[in-house]
Motif scaffolding. Sequence first.
Motif, PDB file in Angstrom:
ATOM      1  N   UNK A 122      46.453  38.138  37.347  1.00  0.00           N
ATOM      2  CA  UNK A 122      45.867  38.746  36.163  1.00  0.00           C
ATOM      3  C   UNK A 122      46.911  39.582  35.422  1.00  0.00           C
ATOM      4  N   UNK A 123      47.684  40.383  36.155  1.00  0.00           N
ATOM      5  CA  UNK A 123      48.724  41.190  35.509  1.00  0.00           C
ATOM      6  C   UNK A 123      49.791  40.318  34.866  1.00  0.00           C
ATOM      7  N   UNK A 124      50.206  39.270  35.567  1.00  0.00           N
ATOM      8  CA  UNK A 124      51.205  38.363  35.001  1.00  0.00           C
ATOM      9  C   UNK A 124      50.693  37.708  33.724  1.00  0.00           C
ATOM     10  N   UNK A 125      49.451  37.254  33.761  1.00  0.00           N
ATOM     11  CA  UNK A 125      48.890  36.546  32.612  1.00  0.00           C
ATOM     12  C   UNK A 125      48.651  37.484  31.430  1.00  0.00           C
ATOM     13  N   UNK A 177      50.228  35.357  26.389  1.00  0.00           N
ATOM     14  CA  UNK A 177      49.320  36.188  27.166  1.00  0.00           C
ATOM     15  C   UNK A 177      47.887  35.640  27.108  1.00  0.00           C
ATOM     16  N   UNK A 178      47.209  35.737  28.226  1.00  0.00           N
ATOM     17  CA  UNK A 178      45.826  35.250  28.330  1.00  0.00           C
ATOM     18  C   UNK A 178      44.849  36.343  27.933  1.00  0.00           C
ATOM     19  N   UNK A 179      43.689  35.933  27.430  1.00  0.00           N
ATOM     20  CA  UNK A 179      42.640  36.893  27.096  1.00  0.00           C
ATOM     21  C   UNK A 179      41.763  37.120  28.319  1.00  0.00           C
ATOM     22  N   UNK A 180      40.923  38.159  28.248  1.00  0.00           N
ATOM     23  CA  UNK A 180      39.991  38.421  29.345  1.00  0.00           C
ATOM     24  C   UNK A 180      39.059  37.228  29.561  1.00  0.00           C
ATOM     25  N   UNK A 181      38.658  36.604  28.461  1.00  0.00           N
ATOM     26  CA  UNK A 181      37.740  35.468  28.569  1.00  0.00           C
ATOM     27  C   UNK A 181      38.430  34.252  29.197  1.00  0.00           C
ATOM     28  N   UNK A 182      39.716  34.071  28.887  1.00  0.00           N
ATOM     29  CA  UNK A 182      40.451  32.963  29.504  1.00  0.00           C
ATOM     30  C   UNK A 182      40.463  33.112  31.024  1.00  0.00           C
ATOM     31  N   UNK A 196      34.145  34.444  36.757  1.00  0.00           N
ATOM     32  CA  UNK A 196      33.516  35.766  36.730  1.00  0.00           C
ATOM     33  C   UNK A 196      33.405  36.198  35.285  1.00  0.00           C
ATOM     34  N   UNK A 197      32.811  37.396  35.105  1.00  0.00           N
ATOM     35  CA  UNK A 197      32.663  37.889  33.736  1.00  0.00           C
ATOM     36  C   UNK A 197      33.976  38.498  33.234  1.00  0.00           C
ATOM     37  N   UNK A 198      34.082  38.614  31.888  1.00  0.00           N
ATOM     38  CA  UNK A 198      35.259  39.231  31.295  1.00  0.00           C
ATOM     39  C   UNK A 198      35.364  40.691  31.707  1.00  0.00           C
ATOM     40  N   UNK A 199      34.177  41.354  31.888  1.00  0.00           N
ATOM     41  CA  UNK A 199      34.191  42.748  32.322  1.00  0.00           C
ATOM     42  C   UNK A 199      34.776  42.888  33.717  1.00  0.00           C
ATOM     43  N   UNK A 200      34.498  41.898  34.593  1.00  0.00           N
ATOM     44  CA  UNK A 200      35.053  41.957  35.959  1.00  0.00           C
ATOM     45  C   UNK A 200      36.579  41.789  35.929  1.00  0.00           C
ATOM     46  N   UNK A 201      37.078  40.934  35.038  1.00  0.00           N
ATOM     47  CA  UNK A 201      38.529  40.765  34.900  1.00  0.00           C
ATOM     48  C   UNK A 201      39.171  42.065  34.428  1.00  0.00           C
ATOM     49  N   UNK A 202      38.475  42.760  33.485  1.00  0.00           N
ATOM     50  CA  UNK A 202      39.002  44.023  32.995  1.00  0.00           C
ATOM     51  C   UNK A 202      39.062  45.054  34.110  1.00  0.00           C
ATOM     52  N   UNK A 203      38.037  45.095  34.984  1.00  0.00           N
ATOM     53  CA  UNK A 203      38.026  46.036  36.102  1.00  0.00           C
ATOM     54  C   UNK A 203      39.157  45.736  37.091  1.00  0.00           C
ATOM     55  N   UNK A 204      39.348  44.467  37.393  1.00  0.00           N
ATOM     56  CA  UNK A 204      40.422  44.076  38.311  1.00  0.00           C
ATOM     57  C   UNK A 204      41.794  44.443  37.731  1.00  0.00           C
ATOM     58  N   UNK A 205      41.929  44.256  36.428  1.00  0.00           N
ATOM     59  CA  UNK A 205      43.184  44.598  35.761  1.00  0.00           C
ATOM     60  C   UNK A 205      43.448  46.096  35.850  1.00  0.00           C
ATOM     61  N   UNK A 206      42.445  46.927  35.552  1.00  0.00           N
ATOM     62  CA  UNK A 206      42.604  48.376  35.588  1.00  0.00           C
ATOM     63  C   UNK A 206      42.916  48.858  37.004  1.00  0.00           C
ATOM     64  N   UNK A 207      42.218  48.278  37.997  1.00  0.00           N
ATOM     65  CA  UNK A 207      42.467  48.674  39.386  1.00  0.00           C
ATOM     66  C   UNK A 207      43.899  48.347  39.806  1.00  0.00           C
ATOM     67  N   UNK A 208      44.401  47.182  39.379  1.00  0.00           N
ATOM     68  CA  UNK A 208      45.768  46.783  39.731  1.00  0.00           C
ATOM     69  C   UNK A 208      46.788  47.727  39.087  1.00  0.00           C
TER      70      UNK A 208
END
Length: 279
Positions: A235-238, A245-250, A257-269
């Motif tokens: 996720x960080x690389x993308x 760069x990839x979007x949350x929806x991509x 999963x949902x775009x919100x879950x990708x955003x949470x994983x990104x913030x946690x990383x």
Amino acid sequence: MDLALALPTHSIEAYQAAATRIPVLSAEEERELAIRLHRDNDLGAARRLVLSNLRFVAYIARGYRGYGLPEADLIQEGSIGLMKAVKRFDPEMNVRLVSFAVHWIKAEIHEYILRNWRIVKVATTKAQRKLFFNLRKARVRLGWMSQDEIKTVATDLGVTEENVREMEKRLNAHDASFDPYTSDNDDDIVSAPVAYLTDQRPDPANELEEMQSKNLSEQKLRDALAQLDERSLDILNSRWLSEQKSTLHDLADKYGVSAERIRQLENNAIKKLKKVMVS
């Protein structure tokens, strides 16, 4: 002629007197020696050709005494030019060696003068070199040059008037001592270049410190990335490191999963990376 003759070096007068005592070669002798040099690489013939023309080198060097450089050095450089001329002299050219060698002798003397007349080389381009050796002669006649005189010199030498003005300025300049002369006058110290010129090169200590800091930061980043799971790292690389760069929806579609879950994983990383980097 004794070719084993050792020319004296303790005085210019003695050297010139000894060089004058060496007989001048006839045209036929000169041609024969030149043929032996080119045909058989006869170094003895080359030596005779050089020795018999040293008087002319001394004569040409005397014409450059006004530049304030040691006459012995001028003769030495001119002799190097003579040796180069002997090496290139073609006996079939039907000209005497001294006529052919004048260019080479003067060229070496000119180069020596340009290297040593000032700490900073006074002439580098062809136009500047021409001006340096001709403008000094003109200045003896002209003194301070008027606009008309500058125009005349520029026309005669085939250079621009700006070239003439610039060389006039350089000829009037003097080398400045970087350090002040020994003096009790504080004004001498302030006016010396050492007082106001700073070293623009990077400080080695600062460079080393910056390099070590950069290496430490890179190592911490590698350690932090190694602690992430494969999905968070992707996720960080993308999102941050890829050119496209990839979007949350991509990424949401990619991992189901949902775009919100990708955003949470990104913030946690990112939080994990910051924690390791500041520790």
